[in-house]
Motif scaffolding. Sequence first.
Motif, PDB file in Angstrom:
ATOM      1  N   TRP A 267      -2.084  57.919   8.489  1.00  0.00           N
ATOM      2  CA  TRP A 267      -1.369  59.199   7.966  1.00  0.00           C
ATOM      3  C   TRP A 267      -0.568  58.245   6.632  1.00  0.00           C
ATOM      4  O   TRP A 267      -0.579  58.982   5.335  1.00  0.00           O
ATOM      5  CB  TRP A 267      -0.352  59.547   8.689  1.00  0.00           C
ATOM      6  CG  TRP A 267      -0.702  60.389   9.654  1.00  0.00           C
ATOM      7  CD1 TRP A 267      -2.034  60.634   9.989  1.00  0.00           C
ATOM      8  CD2 TRP A 267       0.062  61.466  10.449  1.00  0.00           C
ATOM      9  NE1 TRP A 267      -2.271  61.684  11.122  1.00  0.00           N
ATOM     10  CE2 TRP A 267      -0.946  62.307  11.268  1.00  0.00           C
ATOM     11  CE3 TRP A 267       0.966  61.949  10.236  1.00  0.00           C
ATOM     12  CZ2 TRP A 267      -0.596  63.102  12.010  1.00  0.00           C
ATOM     13  CZ3 TRP A 267       1.848  62.961  11.199  1.00  0.00           C
ATOM     14  CH2 TRP A 267       0.796  63.705  12.129  1.00  0.00           C
ATOM     15  N   TRP A 270      -3.114  57.903   3.752  1.00  0.00           N
ATOM     16  CA  TRP A 270      -3.687  59.158   3.270  1.00  0.00           C
ATOM     17  C   TRP A 270      -2.345  59.638   2.255  1.00  0.00           C
ATOM     18  O   TRP A 270      -2.601  60.261   1.211  1.00  0.00           O
ATOM     19  CB  TRP A 270      -3.733  60.166   4.077  1.00  0.00           C
ATOM     20  CG  TRP A 270      -5.251  60.134   4.802  1.00  0.00           C
ATOM     21  CD1 TRP A 270      -5.909  59.440   5.650  1.00  0.00           C
ATOM     22  CD2 TRP A 270      -6.367  60.891   4.125  1.00  0.00           C
ATOM     23  NE1 TRP A 270      -7.245  59.668   5.737  1.00  0.00           N
ATOM     24  CE2 TRP A 270      -7.578  60.392   4.836  1.00  0.00           C
ATOM     25  CE3 TRP A 270      -6.330  61.619   3.190  1.00  0.00           C
ATOM     26  CZ2 TRP A 270      -8.767  60.971   4.705  1.00  0.00           C
ATOM     27  CZ3 TRP A 270      -7.737  62.285   2.691  1.00  0.00           C
ATOM     28  CH2 TRP A 270      -8.691  61.905   3.584  1.00  0.00           C
ATOM     29  N   ASN A 274      -2.833  60.046  -1.779  1.00  0.00           N
ATOM     30  CA  ASN A 274      -2.893  61.333  -2.374  1.00  0.00           C
ATOM     31  C   ASN A 274      -1.918  61.676  -3.419  1.00  0.00           C
ATOM     32  O   ASN A 274      -1.977  62.133  -4.489  1.00  0.00           O
ATOM     33  CB  ASN A 274      -2.625  62.337  -1.157  1.00  0.00           C
ATOM     34  CG  ASN A 274      -3.751  62.986  -0.692  1.00  0.00           C
ATOM     35  OD1 ASN A 274      -4.300  63.860  -1.104  1.00  0.00           O
ATOM     36  ND2 ASN A 274      -4.252  62.557   0.577  1.00  0.00           N
ATOM     37  N   TRP A 367     -10.982  56.173  -2.298  1.00  0.00           N
ATOM     38  CA  TRP A 367     -11.358  57.437  -1.404  1.00  0.00           C
ATOM     39  C   TRP A 367     -12.476  57.245  -0.561  1.00  0.00           C
ATOM     40  O   TRP A 367     -12.612  57.781   0.531  1.00  0.00           O
ATOM     41  CB  TRP A 367     -11.557  58.709  -2.588  1.00  0.00           C
ATOM     42  CG  TRP A 367     -10.109  59.158  -2.918  1.00  0.00           C
ATOM     43  CD1 TRP A 367      -9.607  59.164  -4.379  1.00  0.00           C
ATOM     44  CD2 TRP A 367      -9.240  60.097  -2.027  1.00  0.00           C
ATOM     45  NE1 TRP A 367      -8.396  59.920  -4.014  1.00  0.00           N
ATOM     46  CE2 TRP A 367      -8.304  60.344  -2.769  1.00  0.00           C
ATOM     47  CE3 TRP A 367      -9.342  60.136  -0.941  1.00  0.00           C
ATOM     48  CZ2 TRP A 367      -7.067  61.120  -2.506  1.00  0.00           C
ATOM     49  CZ3 TRP A 367      -8.109  61.111  -0.425  1.00  0.00           C
ATOM     50  CH2 TRP A 367      -7.162  61.394  -1.366  1.00  0.00           C
ATOM     51  N   LEU A 370     -12.130  55.446   2.371  1.00  0.00           N
ATOM     52  CA  LEU A 370     -11.118  55.893   3.289  1.00  0.00           C
ATOM     53  C   LEU A 370     -11.519  57.142   3.962  1.00  0.00           C
ATOM     54  O   LEU A 370     -11.296  57.140   5.255  1.00  0.00           O
ATOM     55  CB  LEU A 370      -9.766  56.389   2.507  1.00  0.00           C
ATOM     56  CG  LEU A 370      -8.697  57.319   3.103  1.00  0.00           C
ATOM     57  CD1 LEU A 370      -8.088  56.205   4.528  1.00  0.00           C
ATOM     58  CD2 LEU A 370      -7.446  57.831   2.291  1.00  0.00           C
ATOM     59  N   TYR A 371     -12.357  57.959   3.368  1.00  0.00           N
ATOM     60  CA  TYR A 371     -13.268  58.868   4.089  1.00  0.00           C
ATOM     61  C   TYR A 371     -14.030  58.314   5.053  1.00  0.00           C
ATOM     62  O   TYR A 371     -14.410  58.922   6.209  1.00  0.00           O
ATOM     63  CB  TYR A 371     -13.923  59.832   3.139  1.00  0.00           C
ATOM     64  CG  TYR A 371     -13.331  61.006   2.811  1.00  0.00           C
ATOM     65  CD1 TYR A 371     -12.908  62.073   3.653  1.00  0.00           C
ATOM     66  CD2 TYR A 371     -12.540  61.096   1.562  1.00  0.00           C
ATOM     67  CE1 TYR A 371     -12.154  63.390   3.390  1.00  0.00           C
ATOM     68  CE2 TYR A 371     -11.839  62.270   1.194  1.00  0.00           C
ATOM     69  CZ  TYR A 371     -11.677  63.316   2.008  1.00  0.00           C
ATOM     70  OH  TYR A 371     -10.649  64.280   1.499  1.00  0.00           O
ATOM     71  N   THR A 374     -11.894  56.997   8.276  1.00  0.00           N
ATOM     72  CA  THR A 374     -11.118  58.060   8.994  1.00  0.00           C
ATOM     73  C   THR A 374     -11.653  58.524  10.382  1.00  0.00           C
ATOM     74  O   THR A 374     -11.248  58.610  11.523  1.00  0.00           O
ATOM     75  CB  THR A 374     -10.512  58.985   8.162  1.00  0.00           C
ATOM     76  OG1 THR A 374      -9.937  58.821   7.124  1.00  0.00           O
ATOM     77  CG2 THR A 374      -9.891  60.359   8.867  1.00  0.00           C
ATOM     78  N   SER A 387      -8.891  63.662  11.939  1.00  0.00           N
ATOM     79  CA  SER A 387      -9.332  63.645  10.673  1.00  0.00           C
ATOM     80  C   SER A 387      -8.639  64.543   9.767  1.00  0.00           C
ATOM     81  O   SER A 387      -8.102  64.469   8.798  1.00  0.00           O
ATOM     82  CB  SER A 387     -10.762  63.787  10.265  1.00  0.00           C
ATOM     83  OG  SER A 387     -11.618  62.665  11.000  1.00  0.00           O
ATOM     84  N   ALA A 390      -4.744  63.768   9.450  1.00  0.00           N
ATOM     85  CA  ALA A 390      -4.452  62.757   8.462  1.00  0.00           C
ATOM     86  C   ALA A 390      -4.621  63.141   7.107  1.00  0.00           C
ATOM     87  O   ALA A 390      -3.797  62.860   6.129  1.00  0.00           O
ATOM     88  CB  ALA A 390      -5.439  61.455   8.677  1.00  0.00           C
ATOM     89  N   THR A 391      -5.510  63.990   6.680  1.00  0.00           N
ATOM     90  CA  THR A 391      -5.885  64.717   5.667  1.00  0.00           C
ATOM     91  C   THR A 391      -4.643  65.761   5.322  1.00  0.00           C
ATOM     92  O   THR A 391      -4.125  65.609   4.071  1.00  0.00           O
ATOM     93  CB  THR A 391      -7.218  65.306   5.573  1.00  0.00           C
ATOM     94  OG1 THR A 391      -8.249  64.570   6.102  1.00  0.00           O
ATOM     95  CG2 THR A 391      -7.613  65.866   4.167  1.00  0.00           C
ATOM     96  N   GLY A 394      -1.574  63.947   4.317  1.00  0.00           N
ATOM     97  CA  GLY A 394      -1.910  63.301   3.013  1.00  0.00           C
ATOM     98  C   GLY A 394      -1.558  64.467   1.872  1.00  0.00           C
ATOM     99  O   GLY A 394      -1.044  64.223   0.868  1.00  0.00           O
TER     100      GLY A 394
END
Length: 445
Positions: A267, A270, A274, A367, A370-371, A374, A387, A390-391, A394
């Motif tokens: 978290w 993210w 962001n 990015w 990170l994707y 996750t 997922s 966390a998104t 962010g």
Amino acid sequence: MNTDIHTAERDLTDRMDSMPLTRKHRRILGASGIGWAFDAMDVGLITYVIAVLTDQWGLSGTEKSWIVSAGFIGMAIGAAAGGRLADRFGRRTIFTATLIIYGIATGLSALVSAVIPLVILRVFVGLGLGAELPVASTLVAELSPRKVRGSVVVWLEAFWAIGWMIAAVIGYYVVPASHDGWRWAFAVGALPALYAVYLRSSIPESVRYLLRRGRRLEAEAVVESFEADIRKGQKQTSRVPVAEPDVTSAARSIYSPELRKRTIALWAIWFMVNFAYYGAFIWIPSILVSEGHSLVQSFGFTLIMALAQLPGYATAAILIERWGRRPTLALFLLGSAGSAVAFGLASTHTTIIIAGCLLSFFNLGAWGALYAITPELYPTSLRGRGSGAATGFGRLASIVAPFAVTALLAATSKGILFAVFASAFAIAALALIWIPEFKGASLQR
């Protein structure tokens, strides 16, 4: 009996893991990636539309911030809800539904003539966008072979660069071309709603999700469809023992003792990424205009910067399977920090373009990594909500960023603003200490 069922399910996931990358995998990546590119196009377009509407509607700094933040409010809600819905109703179902939601909302945005209706529609756009991204990455990760899973997810994220470049082209040629250019830009954003119809029929459901829901016959059919593709001209790789992650499906929550530390660290990453990404890239055209560059010139700079995104993704896709997830993400986060400092100090056309390209290269590579990381951190039963949570967390930074940028620019300078972004990238890199490495491991069941 239960042992026999478990063995059969394990055999299906092992068969998926041990496959080579087939044409079917590439088609799924391409079909999902186009949806991902539509996402990026929509987020990118708002940066150009805001710059034009500031002149046409006489927007205040607060109004601009609300238009931008409204989308991120929707994305925060959509990400958290979309992940949970994907764990319950399926990855493919929620993926296609999100395209319809934000495609319709974006198309309707072309018809508005006041701030409040645009803000409301941006919330709905965000709901679709926010739900789609974590769900799509989860689906692609679960369908990908183990040895190339990280790279495949990075290449999925690379479609963001394509969408962003399309947005830059539309922003450069269409938005300033006429008084209603921004309306035509939003009209193009309605295309995802139509694309969702095709997507539904071209992408299979996740085998791991189907097994978790007790739909073994459907899961078997999906696996056999991939193996049929192999038999058409590719060789099946031999099955080898795979490393098992350190957390099993016994974990009932992403906040359980087994998962709590990595959830908090994830978290934090993210949130910081962001904040720095959207704080910088959403506002770069407006910042350049405020420094005396013309609207068309600032759009041109942004278009050139966007071109550096694809090499960033390509480099991350290569390194993530060679070096591992954590070292690759750390490199790109620290590179982003250095590039942010350089952009804050840039003053000439040349230094602005060079620093902006470096920031695009490192930030978008981060990015991608990170994707990829996750969805690997959670078992199948929690992967969507892990997922999505966390998104969604962010996206809270994305909501704050527009207001923070406005306040920081009013009180300080561009240099200090980008130093703040650099600090955010550095904090994200530090949080990687608590993220386990999953290079070469099978996804948790």
